[in-house]
Design a protein around this motif. Structure first.
Motif, PDB file in Angstrom:
ATOM      1  N   CYS A  88     -61.127 -46.459  -0.816  1.00  0.00           N
ATOM      2  CA  CYS A  88     -61.577 -46.980   0.488  1.00  0.00           C
ATOM      3  C   CYS A  88     -61.184 -46.045   1.623  1.00  0.00           C
ATOM      4  O   CYS A  88     -61.681 -46.161   2.735  1.00  0.00           O
ATOM      5  CB  CYS A  88     -60.980 -48.356   0.739  1.00  0.00           C
ATOM      6  SG  CYS A  88     -61.183 -49.512  -0.630  1.00  0.00           S
ATOM      7  N   ILE A 111     -68.353 -43.917   2.090  1.00  0.00           N
ATOM      8  CA  ILE A 111     -68.774 -45.272   1.733  1.00  0.00           C
ATOM      9  C   ILE A 111     -70.156 -45.510   2.340  1.00  0.00           C
ATOM     10  O   ILE A 111     -70.282 -45.865   3.515  1.00  0.00           O
ATOM     11  CB  ILE A 111     -67.783 -46.347   2.240  1.00  0.00           C
ATOM     12  CG1 ILE A 111     -66.334 -45.963   1.960  1.00  0.00           C
ATOM     13  CG2 ILE A 111     -68.137 -47.707   1.661  1.00  0.00           C
ATOM     14  CD1 ILE A 111     -65.941 -45.971   0.523  1.00  0.00           C
ATOM     15  N   CYS A 138     -62.532 -46.890   5.318  1.00  0.00           N
ATOM     16  CA  CYS A 138     -63.560 -47.912   5.513  1.00  0.00           C
ATOM     17  C   CYS A 138     -63.154 -48.844   6.666  1.00  0.00           C
ATOM     18  O   CYS A 138     -61.989 -49.235   6.783  1.00  0.00           O
ATOM     19  CB  CYS A 138     -63.723 -48.711   4.229  1.00  0.00           C
ATOM     20  SG  CYS A 138     -64.918 -50.051   4.406  1.00  0.00           S
ATOM     21  N   LEU A 148     -61.217 -51.956   5.607  1.00  0.00           N
ATOM     22  CA  LEU A 148     -59.924 -51.865   4.917  1.00  0.00           C
ATOM     23  C   LEU A 148     -58.804 -52.314   5.853  1.00  0.00           C
ATOM     24  O   LEU A 148     -58.694 -51.827   6.983  1.00  0.00           O
ATOM     25  CB  LEU A 148     -59.662 -50.428   4.462  1.00  0.00           C
ATOM     26  CG  LEU A 148     -58.342 -50.205   3.742  1.00  0.00           C
ATOM     27  CD1 LEU A 148     -58.366 -50.877   2.367  1.00  0.00           C
ATOM     28  CD2 LEU A 148     -58.033 -48.721   3.601  1.00  0.00           C
ATOM     29  N   CYS A 199     -59.255 -55.380   1.039  1.00  0.00           N
ATOM     30  CA  CYS A 199     -60.587 -55.410   1.645  1.00  0.00           C
ATOM     31  C   CYS A 199     -60.747 -56.720   2.422  1.00  0.00           C
ATOM     32  O   CYS A 199     -60.537 -57.797   1.868  1.00  0.00           O
ATOM     33  CB  CYS A 199     -61.637 -55.313   0.543  1.00  0.00           C
ATOM     34  SG  CYS A 199     -63.317 -55.461   1.158  1.00  0.00           S
ATOM     35  N   PRO A 215     -69.733 -54.682  -0.536  1.00  0.00           N
ATOM     36  CA  PRO A 215     -70.980 -54.065  -1.003  1.00  0.00           C
ATOM     37  C   PRO A 215     -71.020 -53.891  -2.525  1.00  0.00           C
ATOM     38  O   PRO A 215     -69.976 -53.808  -3.185  1.00  0.00           O
ATOM     39  CB  PRO A 215     -70.978 -52.702  -0.308  1.00  0.00           C
ATOM     40  CG  PRO A 215     -70.068 -52.860   0.865  1.00  0.00           C
ATOM     41  CD  PRO A 215     -69.027 -53.851   0.453  1.00  0.00           C
ATOM     42  N   CYS A 225     -68.913 -51.182  -4.051  1.00  0.00           N
ATOM     43  CA  CYS A 225     -67.487 -51.501  -4.201  1.00  0.00           C
ATOM     44  C   CYS A 225     -67.271 -52.456  -5.371  1.00  0.00           C
ATOM     45  O   CYS A 225     -66.253 -52.364  -6.068  1.00  0.00           O
ATOM     46  CB  CYS A 225     -66.948 -52.118  -2.920  1.00  0.00           C
ATOM     47  SG  CYS A 225     -67.293 -51.139  -1.447  1.00  0.00           S
TER      48      CYS A 225
HETATM   49  S1  SF4 Z   1     -63.799 -52.449  -1.088  1.00  0.00           S
HETATM   50 FE1  SF4 Z   1     -63.881 -53.217   1.041  1.00  0.00          FE
HETATM   51  S2  SF4 Z   1     -62.475 -51.885   2.152  1.00  0.00           S
HETATM   52 FE2  SF4 Z   1     -62.976 -50.828   0.240  1.00  0.00          FE
HETATM   53  S3  SF4 Z   1     -64.714 -49.502   0.722  1.00  0.00           S
HETATM   54 FE3  SF4 Z   1     -65.526 -51.462  -0.041  1.00  0.00          FE
HETATM   55  S4  SF4 Z   1     -65.908 -52.691   1.787  1.00  0.00           S
HETATM   56 FE4  SF4 Z   1     -64.540 -51.039   2.359  1.00  0.00          FE
END
Ligand code: SF4
Length: 130
Positions: free
Chosen positions: A37, A42, A87, A90, A97, A104, A107
């Protein structure tokens, strides 16, 4: 409306179908390192933004070239923040997250303990023994 993706032969391809991939069990990584992240680009889909509207608010839209009326349309969103590239969703303090339930597809499928870890090593984001 759900669009059924067909390949060049007009065949249905479940590996290209967002709704099908969304039904896959989400990968559960044990590491909680947050490096994926923080260190990866991303780039998520407009379908992800339909499921999680905060992506439209906080993500940076990727836009088409202007159409005949001059409008540009989103084809996806970048979630890396301009400040530290991590991200935008994060939680920096906990490495968790903040949109976990609606994160998404990318992820949901990223395997930080398996193939994804190899990717992080190849990109130099982590060392092999971390
Ligand atoms: S898991 Fe959550 S924090 Fe990590 S990249 Fe995906 S959306 Fe962002």
């Amino acid at each position: 409306m759900v669009t059924i993706p067909l390949d060049e032969f007009g065949e249905y391809d479940p590996e290209e179908c967002y709704q099908c991939l969304l039904q896959h069990p989400a990968v559960t990584s044990e590491c909680r390192c947050g490096l994926c992240c923080r260190g990866l680009l991303i780039e998520v889909l407009t379908e992800d933004a339909e499921r999680e509207p905060r992506i439209k608010e906080l993500g940076s839209p990727l836009l088409t070239p202007p159409d005949e009326s001059g409008h540009r349309h989103p084809v996806g969103y970048i979630l890396n923040s301009r400040e530290d590239m991590a991200c935008v969703f994060l939680d920096r303090a906990t490495n968790l997250c903040t949109i976990h339930e609606t994160r998404p597809l990318l992820c949901r499928l990223f395997d930080c303990d398996g193939e994804g870890r190899e990717q992080l090593i190849e990109l130099g984001i982590i060392q092999r023994d971390e």
